[in-house]
Design a protein around this motif. Structure first.
Motif, PDB file in Angstrom:
ATOM      1  N   LEU A  51      23.463 -17.814  18.839  1.00  0.00           N
ATOM      2  CA  LEU A  51      23.583 -19.258  19.015  1.00  0.00           C
ATOM      3  C   LEU A  51      22.594 -19.797  20.040  1.00  0.00           C
ATOM      4  CD1 LEU A  51      27.490 -19.455  19.135  1.00  0.00           C
ATOM      5  CD2 LEU A  51      25.984 -19.763  17.150  1.00  0.00           C
ATOM      6  N   PHE A  52      22.014 -20.962  19.710  1.00  0.00           N
ATOM      7  CA  PHE A  52      21.095 -21.666  20.605  1.00  0.00           C
ATOM      8  C   PHE A  52      21.515 -23.126  20.697  1.00  0.00           C
ATOM      9  CE2 PHE A  52      18.811 -18.053  19.054  1.00  0.00           C
ATOM     10  CZ  PHE A  52      18.005 -17.647  20.092  1.00  0.00           C
ATOM     11  N   LEU A  53      21.418 -23.704  21.901  1.00  0.00           N
ATOM     12  CA  LEU A  53      21.721 -25.113  22.082  1.00  0.00           C
ATOM     13  C   LEU A  53      20.447 -25.932  21.850  1.00  0.00           C
ATOM     14  CD1 LEU A  53      23.880 -27.198  22.832  1.00  0.00           C
ATOM     15  CD2 LEU A  53      23.142 -26.979  25.222  1.00  0.00           C
ATOM     16  N   VAL A  54      20.504 -26.810  20.870  1.00  0.00           N
ATOM     17  CA  VAL A  54      19.365 -27.670  20.535  1.00  0.00           C
ATOM     18  C   VAL A  54      19.459 -28.992  21.284  1.00  0.00           C
ATOM     19  CG1 VAL A  54      18.111 -28.828  18.674  1.00  0.00           C
ATOM     20  CG2 VAL A  54      19.197 -26.604  18.256  1.00  0.00           C
ATOM     21  N   GLU A  55      20.641 -29.604  21.242  1.00  0.00           N
ATOM     22  CA  GLU A  55      20.905 -30.860  21.954  1.00  0.00           C
ATOM     23  C   GLU A  55      22.281 -30.781  22.607  1.00  0.00           C
ATOM     24  OE1 GLU A  55      20.721 -34.131  19.262  1.00  0.00           O
ATOM     25  OE2 GLU A  55      18.716 -33.631  18.502  1.00  0.00           O
ATOM     26  N   GLY A  56      22.456 -31.485  23.736  1.00  0.00           N
ATOM     27  CA  GLY A  56      23.763 -31.567  24.362  1.00  0.00           C
ATOM     28  C   GLY A  56      23.866 -30.819  25.674  1.00  0.00           C
ATOM     29  N   LEU A  57      25.088 -30.407  26.017  1.00  0.00           N
ATOM     30  CA  LEU A  57      25.348 -29.718  27.282  1.00  0.00           C
ATOM     31  C   LEU A  57      26.627 -28.899  27.139  1.00  0.00           C
ATOM     32  CD1 LEU A  57      24.504 -29.362  30.299  1.00  0.00           C
ATOM     33  CD2 LEU A  57      26.037 -31.269  30.814  1.00  0.00           C
ATOM     34  N   ILE A  58      26.593 -27.656  27.638  1.00  0.00           N
ATOM     35  CA  ILE A  58      27.740 -26.751  27.549  1.00  0.00           C
ATOM     36  C   ILE A  58      28.102 -26.251  28.940  1.00  0.00           C
ATOM     37  CG2 ILE A  58      28.502 -24.477  26.720  1.00  0.00           C
ATOM     38  CD1 ILE A  58      26.862 -24.917  24.230  1.00  0.00           C
ATOM     39  N   LYS A  59      29.388 -26.192  29.197  1.00  0.00           N
ATOM     40  CA  LYS A  59      29.891 -25.595  30.445  1.00  0.00           C
ATOM     41  C   LYS A  59      30.433 -24.201  30.131  1.00  0.00           C
ATOM     42  CE  LYS A  59      33.942 -26.827  31.940  1.00  0.00           C
ATOM     43  NZ  LYS A  59      35.079 -27.573  32.546  1.00  0.00           N
ATOM     44  N   PRO A  77      19.773 -27.807  26.721  1.00  0.00           N
ATOM     45  CA  PRO A  77      19.020 -27.701  25.469  1.00  0.00           C
ATOM     46  C   PRO A  77      17.839 -26.743  25.588  1.00  0.00           C
ATOM     47  CG  PRO A  77      19.582 -29.981  25.884  1.00  0.00           C
ATOM     48  CD  PRO A  77      19.974 -29.217  27.123  1.00  0.00           C
ATOM     49  N   ASN A  78      17.483 -26.142  24.452  1.00  0.00           N
ATOM     50  CA  ASN A  78      16.389 -25.177  24.375  1.00  0.00           C
ATOM     51  C   ASN A  78      16.758 -23.860  25.049  1.00  0.00           C
ATOM     52  OD1 ASN A  78      13.918 -24.051  23.788  1.00  0.00           O
ATOM     53  ND2 ASN A  78      12.729 -25.789  24.542  1.00  0.00           N
ATOM     54  N   SER A  79      18.057 -23.486  24.964  1.00  0.00           N
ATOM     55  CA  SER A  79      18.516 -22.258  25.610  1.00  0.00           C
ATOM     56  C   SER A  79      19.394 -21.457  24.651  1.00  0.00           C
ATOM     57  CB  SER A  79      19.343 -22.577  26.862  1.00  0.00           C
ATOM     58  OG  SER A  79      18.595 -23.304  27.800  1.00  0.00           O
ATOM     59  N   MET A  80      19.364 -20.135  24.827  1.00  0.00           N
ATOM     60  CA  MET A  80      20.268 -19.281  24.069  1.00  0.00           C
ATOM     61  C   MET A  80      21.643 -19.315  24.717  1.00  0.00           C
ATOM     62  SD  MET A  80      19.779 -15.322  22.783  1.00  0.00           S
ATOM     63  CE  MET A  80      20.061 -14.519  24.378  1.00  0.00           C
ATOM     64  N   ILE A  81      22.681 -19.421  23.923  1.00  0.00           N
ATOM     65  CA  ILE A  81      24.054 -19.448  24.411  1.00  0.00           C
ATOM     66  C   ILE A  81      24.649 -18.049  24.429  1.00  0.00           C
ATOM     67  CG2 ILE A  81      26.358 -20.397  24.004  1.00  0.00           C
ATOM     68  CD1 ILE A  81      24.897 -22.622  22.350  1.00  0.00           C
ATOM     69  N   SER A  82      24.334 -17.254  23.426  1.00  0.00           N
ATOM     70  CA  SER A  82      24.964 -15.950  23.226  1.00  0.00           C
ATOM     71  C   SER A  82      24.706 -15.015  24.399  1.00  0.00           C
ATOM     72  CB  SER A  82      24.442 -15.309  21.944  1.00  0.00           C
ATOM     73  OG  SER A  82      24.660 -16.149  20.829  1.00  0.00           O
ATOM     74  N   GLU A  83      25.732 -14.214  24.724  1.00  0.00           N
ATOM     75  CA  GLU A  83      25.643 -13.208  25.780  1.00  0.00           C
ATOM     76  C   GLU A  83      25.617 -11.841  25.113  1.00  0.00           C
ATOM     77  OE1 GLU A  83      29.284 -14.366  27.623  1.00  0.00           O
ATOM     78  OE2 GLU A  83      28.294 -15.654  29.087  1.00  0.00           O
ATOM     79  N   LEU A  84      24.441 -11.295  24.924  1.00  0.00           N
ATOM     80  CA  LEU A  84      24.300 -10.035  24.190  1.00  0.00           C
ATOM     81  C   LEU A  84      24.811  -8.860  25.015  1.00  0.00           C
ATOM     82  CD1 LEU A  84      20.754 -10.462  22.606  1.00  0.00           C
ATOM     83  CD2 LEU A  84      22.966 -11.013  21.616  1.00  0.00           C
ATOM     84  N   SER A  85      25.482  -7.935  24.343  1.00  0.00           N
ATOM     85  CA  SER A  85      26.007  -6.760  25.024  1.00  0.00           C
ATOM     86  C   SER A  85      25.546  -5.454  24.402  1.00  0.00           C
ATOM     87  CB  SER A  85      27.546  -6.791  25.030  1.00  0.00           C
ATOM     88  OG  SER A  85      28.052  -6.827  23.703  1.00  0.00           O
ATOM     89  N   ASN A  86      25.129  -5.502  23.119  1.00  0.00           N
ATOM     90  CA  ASN A  86      24.743  -4.271  22.448  1.00  0.00           C
ATOM     91  C   ASN A  86      23.967  -4.605  21.180  1.00  0.00           C
ATOM     92  OD1 ASN A  86      24.516  -1.777  21.256  1.00  0.00           O
ATOM     93  ND2 ASN A  86      26.679  -1.251  21.428  1.00  0.00           N
TER      94      ASN A  86
END
Length: 220
Positions: A51-59, A77-86
């Protein structure tokens, strides 16, 4: 609203891709809109999408044992949301809760396809990414230990992940590492011993029920 291909191209991570690569990536992707105050995912959930944030804001935040919210960071925006573990798993585990603070647009990419098409062809890059992921997991452990876990959860987590070190150190050294009092450590060990989760032999901890020990800090 931009087209899917233009949205992909607008993200820094993919801005260098060729037209053919953008075309390929778009076949495994789609966009989704979310309203403010909605929840993207909760801690301990998993997804098969990158998942990537295109527009908006996430807490991004965690909840401690006393149901207090612990703020971690914002996703812009313009950031990856996912927290990869493996990278070897087809699922992405969620280590935190994520909530939209503004109406937002997400780019969602099939993680398995993305790995196979873009990540698995260079062993050095793959190993390098795995090293970075391990560092991120260490940070997650620190956050949980220092901000989220109570004393019992801290002890249980160390017994599961660092039993050999736990048994090598003196009890006051363990207490210092966990930022708890030696008396508190002693009470926790006695409690989980009474419950049959661990036993003590010549001062060393032996785990009798690993699932119940994990359940202490996983909240299951």
């Amino acid at each position: 609203m931009l087209s899917l291909k233009n949205i992909i191209r607008s993200l820094n991570l993919f801005s260098h891709l060729t037209k053919n690569e953008i075309d390929k990536l778009s076949t495994m992707s789609y966009t989704t809109q979310y309203e403010a105050d909605s929840v993207l995912f909760y801690e301990s959930e998993s997804t098969d999408r990158l998942l990537f944030l295109v527009e908006g804001l996430i807490k991004v935040y965690k909840i401690d044992k006393y149901d207090n919210e612990i703020f971690l960071y914002y996703v812009y925006p313009n950031s990856m949301i996912s927290e990869l573990s493996n990278l070897n798993d087809s699922k992405i585990n969620c280590y935190s809760n994520s909530e939209f603070l503004k109406d937002s647009v997400l780019l969602s990419i099939d993680f398995k396809q993305f790995k196979n098409e873009f990540l698995m062809h260079n062993e050095l890059i793959l190993n390098f990414i795995n090293e970075l992921i391990q560092k991120n997991q260490q940070l997650q452990c620190i956050i949980n230990r220092e901000l989220v876990f109570d004393a019992t959860s801290k002890v249980a987590f160390m017994l599961i992940n660092d039993l050999e070190i736990f048994n090598q150190l003196k009890r006051h050294e363990v207490a210092l590492l966990l930022h708890i009092q030696p008396e508190t450590l002693s009470r926790v060990l006695k409690k989980i011993t009474r419950n049959g989760i661990i036993t003590l032999e010549k001062g060393n901890v032996i785990i009798m029920n690993e699932d119940e020990l994990k359940a202490i800090y996983l909240g299951t």
